[in-house]
Every structure is written in C-alpha cells, then in structure tokens.
Scaffold this active site. Structure first.
Site, PDB file in Angstrom:
ATOM      1  N   TRP A  36     -13.820  13.005   2.598  1.00 29.52           N
ATOM      2  CA  TRP A  36     -12.438  12.961   3.473  1.00 29.52           C
ATOM      3  C   TRP A  36     -12.018  14.016   4.298  1.00 29.52           C
ATOM      4  CZ3 TRP A  36     -10.660   7.869   3.488  1.00 29.52           C
ATOM      5  CH2 TRP A  36     -10.944   7.074   2.533  1.00 29.52           C
ATOM      6  N   ARG A  69      -2.441   3.613  16.898  1.00 27.65           N
ATOM      7  CA  ARG A  69      -2.280   4.684  16.043  1.00 27.65           C
ATOM      8  C   ARG A  69      -3.354   5.796  16.522  1.00 27.65           C
ATOM      9  NH1 ARG A  69      -2.375   4.035  10.640  1.00 27.65           N
ATOM     10  NH2 ARG A  69      -0.781   5.255  10.023  1.00 27.65           N
ATOM     11  N   LYS A  82      -4.145  -0.027  14.030  1.00 25.55           N
ATOM     12  CA  LYS A  82      -5.158   0.984  13.385  1.00 25.55           C
ATOM     13  C   LYS A  82      -6.442   0.611  13.751  1.00 25.55           C
ATOM     14  CE  LYS A  82      -6.114   2.971   8.902  1.00 25.55           C
ATOM     15  NZ  LYS A  82      -5.770   3.204   7.451  1.00 25.55           N
ATOM     16  N   GLU A 135       4.066   9.238  -0.500  1.00 22.11           N
ATOM     17  CA  GLU A 135       2.801   9.225  -1.029  1.00 22.11           C
ATOM     18  C   GLU A 135       2.206  10.597  -1.383  1.00 22.11           C
ATOM     19  OE1 GLU A 135      -0.183   7.785   1.839  1.00 22.11           O
ATOM     20  OE2 GLU A 135      -2.031   8.458   0.633  1.00 22.11           O
ATOM     21  N   GLU A 189       0.898  -1.201   0.053  1.00 25.46           N
ATOM     22  CA  GLU A 189       0.023   0.172   0.029  1.00 25.46           C
ATOM     23  C   GLU A 189       0.765   1.324  -0.094  1.00 25.46           C
ATOM     24  OE1 GLU A 189      -3.461  -0.076   2.264  1.00 25.46           O
ATOM     25  OE2 GLU A 189      -3.921   2.169   2.342  1.00 25.46           O
ATOM     26  N   GLU A 201       5.024   9.521  14.167  1.00 24.54           N
ATOM     27  CA  GLU A 201       5.031   8.736  12.770  1.00 24.54           C
ATOM     28  C   GLU A 201       5.330   9.599  11.628  1.00 24.54           C
ATOM     29  OE1 GLU A 201       1.970   5.497  12.088  1.00 24.54           O
ATOM     30  OE2 GLU A 201       1.582   6.813  10.255  1.00 24.54           O
ATOM     31  N   GLU A 258     -10.598   4.842   9.337  1.00 25.66           N
ATOM     32  CA  GLU A 258     -10.718   4.739   7.936  1.00 25.66           C
ATOM     33  C   GLU A 258     -11.347   3.144   7.762  1.00 25.66           C
ATOM     34  OE1 GLU A 258      -6.736   5.320   6.279  1.00 25.66           O
ATOM     35  OE2 GLU A 258      -7.487   7.477   5.841  1.00 25.66           O
ATOM     36  N   GLU A 316       7.424  21.691  -2.752  1.00 28.10           N
ATOM     37  CA  GLU A 316       6.333  22.522  -1.734  1.00 28.10           C
ATOM     38  C   GLU A 316       5.793  23.611  -2.840  1.00 28.10           C
ATOM     39  OE1 GLU A 316       7.670  24.665   1.555  1.00 28.10           O
ATOM     40  OE2 GLU A 316       5.457  24.811   2.284  1.00 28.10           O
ATOM     41  N   ARG A 374     -11.454  17.887  10.216  1.00 27.81           N
ATOM     42  CA  ARG A 374     -10.508  16.468  10.362  1.00 27.81           C
ATOM     43  C   ARG A 374      -9.344  16.868  11.244  1.00 27.81           C
ATOM     44  NH1 ARG A 374      -8.382  12.834   5.495  1.00 27.81           N
ATOM     45  NH2 ARG A 374      -6.401  12.064   6.509  1.00 27.81           N
ATOM     46  N   ASP A 404      -2.394  14.661   7.225  1.00 29.36           N
ATOM     47  CA  ASP A 404      -1.831  13.278   6.532  1.00 29.36           C
ATOM     48  C   ASP A 404      -0.834  13.308   5.693  1.00 29.36           C
ATOM     49  OD1 ASP A 404      -1.859  10.391   5.818  1.00 29.36           O
ATOM     50  OD2 ASP A 404      -3.824  10.384   4.609  1.00 29.36           O
TER      51      ASP A 404
END
Ligand code: GCU
Length: 659
Positions: free
Chosen positions: A521, A308, A271, A382, A149, A376, A275, A491, A325, A354
């Site tokens: 999301w 987590r 986890k 990603e 993943e 973390e 999600e 960035e 969120r 995220d």
C-alpha cells in the site's frame, strides 16, 4: 401550506436541533413572506415552534407588525441572506429560497440574541458553493466492508440489505440537521461502486429519486457515485472508452433519464483508476478525458462531476524505494491543469496520503490554478479512533482550510476551493454518529464549509449551545474541555511526528507499528536501529517536497525548517535528533505517548463528573467509549514505546515503565 417538520423516530437523538432551541422563535410573532416549497419548509419550522411555545406565525401578503420577518424577495439560486434588527423587529431577507432557510437557522443559532438590541444589517453568504457529504454506504451488504464502508455508526440511513430502507421520515430529519449547519449536497452511495450500487444509475434510479425528494425541502441536492465502467456493466457496450461515440451517447442518455427522475440532481462522484476501480487508463485516456466525458453528459442539465484525485499505485513493492505514494496524485493531475471542463471539480483529499491524524496539505491543491477544486476530508473517523475515541477534527480541518498554499501569508485553501466534501460519519445509530460527541465533527464540518476561516473553537461553542441548551457553566465547560484538545491527544498516543499509519491492517483500528511496513500500500515508516521516517526531500529522498511551491518546498526540504509535527513525514531522522522543542525524537515519542494516555484518563474522569448533568443514555454511551479509548490508548502507548525502545536501544530519560 407549511411543510410539517419531520418527526424524529422514537429514541433518536435530536442532536443540534432539540425543540428547546426554537423557543426564542416560537414565543414570538413571525411573518413569513414569499412563495414556493422552501418557504413552505421555513413556514413549517416556524409553525411547529410557535405551536410548541405559544407564538404566532402569519403569511400575510402585505407587511404586518411582527417580531420577526422572514421574507423571500426573489427566486434566484443565491444561498445568501441578510440579517438585521432595528428597535422592534428582526428581519431576514433572501433573494433565493435556500437563503431564507439558512437565515432561519441563523436566527435559531442566535437564540434570544436575535431579538435583543439592534443588529446592523449584514449579508451572510457561504464561501463555498458546494458543501457536501459523501456517504460510503453500500446498498447490498459488502462481504468485507459491510453496509457502510468505514462506517462506525451502525447501518445506513438509506439502504439495508440490498434495497432502499424507505425510512423517509428519518432521512428528512437528517436533511434538516444538515441544512441547519449549512450542508447542501449529499452523495448517497459508496465511491467503490459494486454491482448492486451501479444500478442506482439506471433501473434503480427511482430509489435515488425518493431520497432526493426527502432531501429537497431542506435545500440539499442529491448526487450519485457511479462506476466508470457503467456503459459496459449496465449498457452492454464492449468498451467504456471516454472518446468512443457510443459510450458518450450512452452516458448522455443515461444522464438524461436521471434528470427526468430528479430534475435538481447534483451530479456524479467518480473514483476512477483508484484502488482497483475502472477508469480511463484502460483505454490510454487521461483523467481529464474521462472526467470531461461525464461533464459533457451532465452539462446540459447543470450537473457537476466530482472526479477524485485519490490515484496511486496500490500494488507497490515495499522494496522499491523510488516510488512514493505521496507523490502520485500530483504526478497524475498537475500536468492536466487547464484541461478539465468547467463543471468538473477535482476532488482532492486534504493530505497526500489518506486521512491520517497529521499530514501536510496535498500539493495537488496548489498545483492546478486553472482547475476547480473540491477538498475532501473524512468525518468518519477511519484513522482517528473510529468513533470509539473522542477526536474532534475541527482544528485539523481548520488548519488545512486556513493554510496558505502559496506561502504562510498567501491565499488560503478555503479561498482557493470551490467545494468542501466530507466522508459522512452517520448511520442508523440513535445518536446518528455512534459516539455522541462525534456529532460535533459533522456540525463543525458544515459550518466550516460555509465559512472556512471561522474559528473552530467558536463553532464548538455554537454546537454546544445548540446541543445542550441551557447547559450550566460546569456542563458546557466540561464538554468543551473533553473535545477541544482531543485531536492533539489522539495524535500524541498514535503514530508520531507525521509518520502515519502504524495501524492494524484492513480495519485500521488500534496499533500495529509494522502493520503496513511490508505491504503493497505504499505506507511505510522505515524505522531501523538508527532512526525513523520517510526521506521525501529533493536532495536525498523521493523528491516529494519539491512538489510544493516555494517557500513550502524549501521549508519542508530541510529538517531544520520542517515543522516538528511533520518531521517524520518528510525526513528519516536519527533518534537523537533534537526537535525545536529541545527534546530528541526518541524522547518525544516516549513523552507524547505517556502524555496522550494521561490526557485520555483525565478526560474520562472529567466526563464521569458530568453524570448528574446529562441524560443517562448519552452519558453512559460516552463513558463506555472512554473505557475503550483508555484501553486502546494504553495499547498504542505500550506498543509504540516498546517498539522504539527495542529498535533504538535508547532508554526513556525519565525511566518510566516500557515493556
Ligand atoms: C481509504 C479507505 C477506503 C476508501 C478509500 C477512498 O483508503 O480505507 O475504504 O475506499 O480511502 O477514499 O476511496
């Protein structure tokens, strides 16, 4: 007996351990003293170096004349070592075997300097006890996420199509690379635990044990991601309620069997209620009750739960402006401070969203003073170019680790945390990381976990010196230059001023300004004709800014004190607002997107000029990826600039081409 050094499979890159870096050690007379398997690893490393370069290794019980003494003086679990040198001998001593291993790699890093002049005796001790990589590797290929993943480096090193790959030599070589940068823990499967992966905990624990055996000689403990629903899906119980006696007994028994197979097993990564993953909420229990139940099962064996904190509503209605969120993890976890067992580590992503290219520090990190924390980060890129773009994340991680969460001059995140965890960026690619230069991210991560206040630039130089031993000044300077500023370049051409996302949904590669704007999301930028950004102030917005301790709550509350790079994370600003650097928001967007593309073009040309100085496969691989990076950066520039020109109607002050 020396443990033989794992041979690299044909064609696999030695990364930061090419043979050449062992020359200073391998040309000398080395004495290795002490018992046990990790000393056998050290002995094996020295023996291999000496066999190659003509030195000599001895295992004498009594001290003998030598150039380098590597001595284990006890059998505790300290990872520290002392290093020093008098007129004619370099000495490394450690009271625990892993310390001796780290001392050996310290000598390797120093090279000839380890044997020149005198070095005052100094102790080296890792600041963080757990320095961990989480592999998001699936055992079976997932229909959407594939084998790994968010993996951008090929298949898994551990698993292929439903079973263990059994390429133990490659895993051992990987373990060796990790030990050389100080990593001491690995979770071997995805945090999203699907049906096949769930069984690693029970009837397939033998495969995990085989991996643990490959990692063990390099001081690395193996961890497993488990599903909270395991008592139901594996044990056939009617519930996974953490307060149910049968559930607790099931976990205790299952954990006992894990330790029977893997005596030094590290623990579980969980986890939960995140999600769509199962968790304690289904039973009206808190995260602390869930985590503590697993902690109780692990405690008799010395294991740790990595629980987590990535908990938020992933089925949000974009019309609902009251839900934020960014607030979610703090709301869930801050009230639980003091309730977690000692062997629970609350594993918090460094930012509240995220792994975006720019986020503030997660307010969770400052909010639970009585809870042990693992921070973390995401080495797999990603949201930072997916290992097709050069994006060295050392400076970003370093900023987070050096951040004073109680105020600019207060204690830092690196001092506060007990563990640093990265989502791994490796796979079965011959360069390990897909993009050869992404190796620098993995190396820097390990070294920052050892010493969170280290200067990332120095770590980059260290990586360079190991990866390209004997590099000319031109080569070293060129590689340093393409990496050093690459995070800020990335960035510049992606989402501006901390607003985040604007990526293509699902795979998250490439621009789509409104890709997530009407999604469930919770990742919105709210651009309209007048302005852009998320009002997270306490006065008029979601109240997120108030989750920080002072002075941060006040600094972030007002656009006049909020750092520019986070402005749109905290505030919805008019396009004409003037930033601290004197440019308007809209002009900043245009300028940085043009600059970002130019910087990529410059880096690509610089890389091209290094062709005669580098091995061909590496040079070609990077050159190809630069072509894609430049194409993608232009796409980002043109979509973002065009979107904001159309939305705002404000032309570029410099009259450049916007579509
Ligand atoms: C991100 C990522 C997911 C992952 C999740 C997590 O959202 O896109 O693939 O599962 O983080 O950290 O659990």
């Amino acid at each position: 007996m020396p443990l033989p050094v794992p041979a690299l499979p044909e064609g696999v890159d030695p990364a930061w351990l090419p043979d050449e870096v062992f020359r200073p050690l391998g040309t000398r007379r080395v004495l290795v003293r002490g018992p046990g398997p990790l000393v056998a690893t050290v002995h094996g490393e020295v023996a291999a170096a000496c066999a190659r370069f003509g030195g000599r290794v001895e295992r004498a019980a009594a001290p003998e004349p030598c150039d380098l003494l590597l001595e284990l003086t006890g059998d505790d679990d300290s990872e520290a070592f002392t290093f020093g040198r008098d007129a004619d001998r370099t000495t490394v001593t450690a009271s625990g075997p892993t310390g001796l291993l780290y001392g050996l790699f310290h000598v390797v890093r120093l090279g000839e300097r380890a044997f020149a002049g005198e070095h005052r005796l100094t102790e080296h001790r890792p600041r963080l006890g757990i320095r961990m990589l989480d592999h998001w590797d699936n055992v079976a290929v997932h229909p959407v996420m594939g084998q790994v993943e968010r993996g951008y480096a090929g298949g898994s090193l551990f698993w292929a199509a439903g079973r263990a790959r059994e390429e133990w030599g490659r895993v051992r070589a990987y373990a060796r690379l990790l030990a050389a940068c100080g990593i001491n823990a690995v979770a071997v499967n995805n945090v999203n635990v699907h049906a096949t992966e769930a069984r690693l905990l029970t009837d397939r624990i033998g495969e995990v044990a085989a991996l643990a055996e490959a990692f063990r000689p390099y001081g690395i403990r193996t961890h497993l991601s488990v599903t909270f629903a395991a008592p139901m899906v594996l044990g056939g119980l009617p519930t996974a309620d953490p307060l149910d006696e049968d559930v607790r007994a099931w976990w205790a028994a299952a954990t006992g069997r894990v330790y029977a197979a893997i005596p030094d097993f590290g623990g579980y990564v969980v986890k939960a209620d995140s999600e769509g993953q199962p968790g304690p909420f289904a039973y009206g229990r808190s995260h602390a009750e869930g985590a503590n139940m697993l902690a109780a099962a692990l405690a008799p064996h010395g294991g740790t739960v990595h629980w987590r904190a990535f908990v938020y509503d992933h089925r949000q209605d974009w019309r609902d402006r009251t839900t934020d969120r960014a607030r979610a993890a703090h709301e869930q976890f801050a009230p639980l401070d003091g309730e977690f067992a000692d062997n629970v580590l609350l594993q918090v992503k460094h930012g509240p969203m995220d792994f975006q290219v720019r986020e503030p520090l997660s307010p969770v990190i400052g909010a639970l003073p009585r809870t042990r924390l693992a921070v973390e980060v995401q080495a797999t890129q990603e949201y930072t170019g997916q290992q097709r773009h050069v994006c060295w994340l050392g400076p970003m991680w370093s900023e987070a680790l050096r951040f004073g969460h109680e105020g600019p001059d207060g204690p830092t995140v690196g001092e506060r945390a007990s563990a640093l965890v990265a989502v791994a960026n490796v796979g079965d690619d011959p360069f390990w990381t897909g993009h050869p230069l992404a190796q620098a991210n993995l190396y820097t991560f390990g070294r920052l976990a050892w010493q969170p206040d280290a200067d990332p630039g120095q770590l980059l130089d260290e990586w360079l010196a190991l990866t390209f031993p004997g590099a000319s000044a031109q080569l070293a300077d060129g590689v340093r230059r393409v990496l050093a500023g690459s995070w800020r370049t990335y960035e510049k051409y992606t989402a501006p001023l901390g607003v985040g996302f604007m990526v293509q949904p699902g795979h998250h590669y490439g621009p789509s300004v409104d890709g997530y704007e009407y999604s469930p999301w919770g990742t919105y930028h709210f651009a309209d004709r007048d302005g852009v950004g998320v009002d997270r102030s306490a006065a008029t917005g979601t109240g997120y800014a108030a989750q920080y301790a002072k002075p941060w709550a006040e600094i972030y509350e007002s656009p006049s004190t909020c750092p520019d790079e986070l402005l749109l994370f905290f505030h919805h600003m008019p396009y004409g607002h003037v930033l601290h650097d004197g440019r308007t928001v809209i002009q900043h967007i245009y300028d940085t997107h043009f600059e970002g593309v130019e910087e990529v073009a410059t880096a690509r040309a610089l890389w091209a000029s290094l062709a005669p100085l580098l091995d061909r496969p590496r040079h070609t691989r990077v050159a190809e990826r630069y072509d894609e990076q430049l194409r993608s950066a232009r796409e980002w520039r043109d979509q973002v600039n065009t979107y904001f020109l159309r939305t705002s109607g404000v032309p570029d002050a410099r009259g450049r081409r916007i579509y």
